[in-house]
Scaffold this active site. Sequence first.
Site, mmCIF file in Angstrom:
data_model
loop_
_atom_site.group_PDB
_atom_site.id
_atom_site.type_symbol
_atom_site.label_atom_id
_atom_site.label_comp_id
_atom_site.label_asym_id
_atom_site.label_seq_id
_atom_site.Cartn_x
_atom_site.Cartn_y
_atom_site.Cartn_z
ATOM 1 N N ALA A 1 -5.587 -11.368 -3.424
ATOM 2 C CA ALA A 1 -5.023 -9.987 -3.564
ATOM 3 C C ALA A 1 -4.151 -9.584 -2.518
ATOM 4 O O ALA A 1 -3.147 -8.788 -3.033
ATOM 5 C CB ALA A 1 -6.261 -9.114 -3.763
ATOM 6 N N TYR A 2 -4.480 -9.879 -1.458
ATOM 7 C CA TYR A 2 -3.402 -9.537 -0.433
ATOM 8 C C TYR A 2 -1.749 -10.163 -0.404
ATOM 9 O O TYR A 2 -0.996 -9.283 -0.455
ATOM 10 C CB TYR A 2 -4.111 -10.025 0.917
ATOM 11 C CG TYR A 2 -3.083 -9.629 2.381
ATOM 12 C CD1 TYR A 2 -2.902 -8.376 2.712
ATOM 13 C CD2 TYR A 2 -2.316 -10.609 2.933
ATOM 14 C CE1 TYR A 2 -2.280 -8.124 3.854
ATOM 15 C CE2 TYR A 2 -1.705 -10.504 4.174
ATOM 16 C CZ TYR A 2 -1.567 -9.345 4.525
ATOM 17 O OH TYR A 2 -0.751 -8.941 5.504
#
Length: 284
Positions: free
Chosen positions: A157-158
């Site tokens: 996600a990051y």
Amino acid sequence: MMSQKYVLITGVSSGIGYAAAAELVARGYHVFGSVRREADAARVQQALGEEGFTPLLFDVTDEAAVKTAVSHVETVVGENGLTALINNAGIAIAGPLMHMPLDTFRQQFEVNLFGLLHVTQCFLPLLGARQNCPHPPGRIINISSVSGRIAYPFMGAYAASKHALEALSDALRRELMLYGVDVIVIEPGTVRTPIVGKFGEQITAYANTDYAPVLFALEKSVGSREASALPVERVTKVIVTALESKRPKTRYAIPRKRLTGWWLPRWLPDRWLDRLVGRQLGFR
């Protein structure tokens, strides 16, 4: 007599943002710094002094609060405008993509991308993105990450948000050539900040998945990784370079390990890197 130079930094309560604010105040800049809590505003104000620092109370995802901040900054800077906007505020959410709730995934983008873009849009007129601007164009410095170029398991996600930030920065830089406003990206590796220690808190949500043994094994190595993390001063030094250089680079990579953490992962064939990562994690 030289006119005062004003810089806005988002996320100055700790870590890179705080260190950058302190360094720039010491260099004679007046820094506007965003924080989310009044207690943090008071603490940073006391530490950096009233003459060189003005706290702004807003979350980058709060559109109304951001617009209020723009009005306040505009009143203070007048025709001097902003010398730079440093988009530092961000979060890092860990977890396997297979099990990550979509709302959690969206929150990663709300802060690291959508909020960042909204702040940028709102402050661009003060950076010189308008016709007949009375002051020289400013610069935008986006704090990305080596994860903006390299994606590792459980940080998907990051990494996705930072990959998107890299693309956004390239497009924005080319669009803003119309006004002479430059966009520069800084890509640090793991930095010794409070964000590093949050991995253990986040992975508890996945304790009942097949990934649990690997995640908790990784948690045990977080301490050693934090010990070998980049000192925040390394990033601050590059921020100053990006801000003051007459001909800044479009990107400044600051990997923790230049060979194994930057060059090899980007140049090895994908399948080779997959096998290396899988072997490290104990995957078949």
